[in-house]
Design a protein around this motif. Structure first.
Motif, PDB file in Angstrom:
ATOM      1  N   GLY A  90      -0.428  -1.561  -7.861  1.00 38.20           N
ATOM      2  CA  GLY A  90      -1.362  -1.145  -6.813  1.00 38.20           C
ATOM      3  C   GLY A  90      -0.896  -1.550  -5.430  1.00 38.20           C
ATOM      4  N   LEU A  91      -0.396  -2.771  -5.318  1.00 39.06           N
ATOM      5  CA  LEU A  91       0.104  -3.259  -4.038  1.00 39.06           C
ATOM      6  C   LEU A  91       1.318  -2.452  -3.581  1.00 39.06           C
ATOM      7  CD1 LEU A  91      -0.477  -5.587  -2.024  1.00 39.06           C
ATOM      8  CD2 LEU A  91       1.175  -6.952  -3.276  1.00 39.06           C
ATOM      9  N   GLY A 113      -7.813  -0.253  -3.966  1.00 41.03           N
ATOM     10  CA  GLY A 113      -8.907  -0.680  -4.827  1.00 41.03           C
ATOM     11  C   GLY A 113      -8.417  -1.379  -6.079  1.00 41.03           C
ATOM     12  N   ILE A 114      -7.288  -0.939  -6.592  1.00 41.37           N
ATOM     13  CA  ILE A 114      -6.726  -1.560  -7.789  1.00 41.37           C
ATOM     14  C   ILE A 114      -6.335  -3.001  -7.501  1.00 41.37           C
ATOM     15  CG2 ILE A 114      -4.703  -1.564  -9.299  1.00 41.37           C
ATOM     16  CD1 ILE A 114      -4.852   1.516  -9.252  1.00 41.37           C
ATOM     17  N   TYR A 115      -5.556  -3.228  -6.446  1.00 41.62           N
ATOM     18  CA  TYR A 115      -5.105  -4.605  -6.252  1.00 41.62           C
ATOM     19  C   TYR A 115      -6.192  -5.510  -5.688  1.00 41.62           C
ATOM     20  CZ  TYR A 115      -3.958  -4.297  -1.196  1.00 41.62           C
ATOM     21  OH  TYR A 115      -3.996  -4.181   0.165  1.00 41.62           O
ATOM     22  N   VAL A 116      -7.113  -4.979  -4.923  1.00 45.10           N
ATOM     23  CA  VAL A 116      -8.221  -5.801  -4.436  1.00 45.10           C
ATOM     24  C   VAL A 116      -9.157  -6.154  -5.587  1.00 45.10           C
ATOM     25  CG1 VAL A 116     -10.291  -5.772  -2.976  1.00 45.10           C
ATOM     26  CG2 VAL A 116      -8.122  -4.969  -2.063  1.00 45.10           C
ATOM     27  N   GLY A 117      -9.423  -5.193  -6.462  1.00 42.79           N
ATOM     28  CA  GLY A 117     -10.343  -5.411  -7.566  1.00 42.79           C
ATOM     29  C   GLY A 117      -9.848  -6.379  -8.616  1.00 42.79           C
ATOM     30  N   ILE A 118      -8.544  -6.492  -8.767  1.00 40.91           N
ATOM     31  CA  ILE A 118      -8.008  -7.340  -9.827  1.00 40.91           C
ATOM     32  C   ILE A 118      -7.560  -8.719  -9.305  1.00 40.91           C
ATOM     33  CG2 ILE A 118      -5.566  -6.683  -9.778  1.00 40.91           C
ATOM     34  CD1 ILE A 118      -5.899  -6.245 -12.859  1.00 40.91           C
ATOM     35  N   THR A 119      -7.724  -8.956  -8.012  1.00 45.42           N
ATOM     36  CA  THR A 119      -7.301 -10.235  -7.428  1.00 45.42           C
ATOM     37  C   THR A 119      -7.984 -11.422  -8.096  1.00 45.42           C
ATOM     38  OG1 THR A 119      -6.841  -9.204  -5.302  1.00 45.42           O
ATOM     39  CG2 THR A 119      -7.202 -11.560  -5.284  1.00 45.42           C
ATOM     40  N   ALA A 120      -9.282 -11.357  -8.333  1.00 39.78           N
ATOM     41  CA  ALA A 120      -9.997 -12.470  -8.953  1.00 39.78           C
ATOM     42  C   ALA A 120      -9.490 -12.736 -10.369  1.00 39.78           C
ATOM     43  CB  ALA A 120     -11.496 -12.198  -8.959  1.00 39.78           C
ATOM     44  N   LEU A 132      -3.187  14.472   4.581  1.00 41.32           N
ATOM     45  CA  LEU A 132      -3.894  13.258   4.957  1.00 41.32           C
ATOM     46  C   LEU A 132      -4.981  12.924   3.934  1.00 41.32           C
ATOM     47  CD1 LEU A 132      -4.270  11.001   7.048  1.00 41.32           C
ATOM     48  CD2 LEU A 132      -5.874  12.497   8.242  1.00 41.32           C
ATOM     49  N   SER A 133      -5.655  13.939   3.423  1.00 40.65           N
ATOM     50  CA  SER A 133      -6.682  13.733   2.393  1.00 40.65           C
ATOM     51  C   SER A 133      -6.070  13.185   1.107  1.00 40.65           C
ATOM     52  CB  SER A 133      -7.406  15.038   2.095  1.00 40.65           C
ATOM     53  OG  SER A 133      -8.071  15.495   3.239  1.00 40.65           O
ATOM     54  N   VAL A 134      -4.939  13.746   0.703  1.00 38.99           N
ATOM     55  CA  VAL A 134      -4.241  13.260  -0.490  1.00 38.99           C
ATOM     56  C   VAL A 134      -3.773  11.829  -0.267  1.00 38.99           C
ATOM     57  CG1 VAL A 134      -2.187  13.570  -1.930  1.00 38.99           C
ATOM     58  CG2 VAL A 134      -3.559  15.556  -1.269  1.00 38.99           C
ATOM     59  N   TYR A 135      -3.209  11.570   0.898  1.00 38.18           N
ATOM     60  CA  TYR A 135      -2.756  10.227   1.244  1.00 38.18           C
ATOM     61  C   TYR A 135      -3.919   9.231   1.145  1.00 38.18           C
ATOM     62  CZ  TYR A 135      -2.406   6.269   4.326  1.00 38.18           C
ATOM     63  OH  TYR A 135      -2.497   5.005   4.834  1.00 38.18           O
ATOM     64  N   CYS A 136      -5.057   9.576   1.736  1.00 38.29           N
ATOM     65  CA  CYS A 136      -6.218   8.682   1.729  1.00 38.29           C
ATOM     66  C   CYS A 136      -6.684   8.389   0.310  1.00 38.29           C
ATOM     67  CB  CYS A 136      -7.359   9.274   2.553  1.00 38.29           C
ATOM     68  SG  CYS A 136      -7.064   9.208   4.317  1.00 38.29           S
ATOM     69  N   GLY A 137      -6.643   9.402  -0.544  1.00 35.51           N
ATOM     70  CA  GLY A 137      -7.017   9.196  -1.946  1.00 35.51           C
ATOM     71  C   GLY A 137      -6.077   8.231  -2.653  1.00 35.51           C
ATOM     72  N   ILE A 138      -4.776   8.433  -2.464  1.00 34.20           N
ATOM     73  CA  ILE A 138      -3.782   7.564  -3.098  1.00 34.20           C
ATOM     74  C   ILE A 138      -3.894   6.140  -2.556  1.00 34.20           C
ATOM     75  CG2 ILE A 138      -1.297   7.104  -3.298  1.00 34.20           C
ATOM     76  CD1 ILE A 138      -0.923  10.186  -3.346  1.00 34.20           C
ATOM     77  N   PHE A 139      -3.960   6.014  -1.232  1.00 31.43           N
ATOM     78  CA  PHE A 139      -4.044   4.693  -0.614  1.00 31.43           C
ATOM     79  C   PHE A 139      -5.328   3.974  -1.044  1.00 31.43           C
ATOM     80  CE2 PHE A 139      -5.275   1.844   2.870  1.00 31.43           C
ATOM     81  CZ  PHE A 139      -4.157   1.022   2.917  1.00 31.43           C
ATOM     82  N   GLY A 140      -6.448   4.682  -1.053  1.00 30.47           N
ATOM     83  CA  GLY A 140      -7.717   4.073  -1.443  1.00 30.47           C
ATOM     84  C   GLY A 140      -7.725   3.618  -2.890  1.00 30.47           C
TER      85      GLY A 140
END
Length: 137
Positions: A14-15, A46-53, A34-42
């Motif tokens: 994810g990172l 979300g993957i790496y932020v969500g699994i940090t804990a 830009l829409s595709v980019y935003c989807g991929i980036f988001g």
């Protein structure tokens, strides 16, 4: 493959994807891209932020999770507070956000790459523990 290794792999993936997509943002030329980019980036963010804990719990133990996660969020908050004004100053100097996005994306990719050293560090820690066992308090 252990749950810890899977978690780290997902985190690093994810990172890494987040960093690549951020670095490539300046070449986006249309709204659709830009829409595709935003989807991929988001999704990647979300993957790496969500699994940090989960990663912190695996690496530091659940007894240290609260304080370590709190410190992590505090540092993240400081960076988010200071980062935008710094980027604004850089923008005023160079007149473009493109290089800023690219450099910050490269920083994320380098950060993801540094996780490749974690297995070697863990292996060395295990060797050191076998050589000189220390009682835990």
């Amino acid at each position: 493959m252990s749950r810890s290794c899977q978690s780290i792999g997902i985190f690093v993936g994810g990172l890494f994807i987040s960093g690549i997509s951020l670095a490539l943002l300046p070449i986006v030329t249309s709204y659709t891209l830009l829409s595709v980019y935003c989807g991929i980036f988001g999704l990647a963010s979300g993957i790496y932020v969500g699994i940090t804990a989960v990663i912190m719990a695996d690496m530091l133990g659940t007894e240290k999770l609260t304080s370590s996660y709190g410190i992590s969020l505090f540092v993240n908050g400081i960076i988010q507070l200071v980062g935008p004004p710094i980027c604004g100053i850089i923008y005023e100097q160079i007149g473009s956000y493109g290089p800023i996005f690219s450099i910050l994306g490269i920083v994320l990719v380098v950060g993801a790459s540094l996780w490749g050293f974690v297995p070697f560090i863990r292996k060395r820690q295990k060797i050191m523990e076998k050589e000189s066992p220390i009682e835990k308090l």
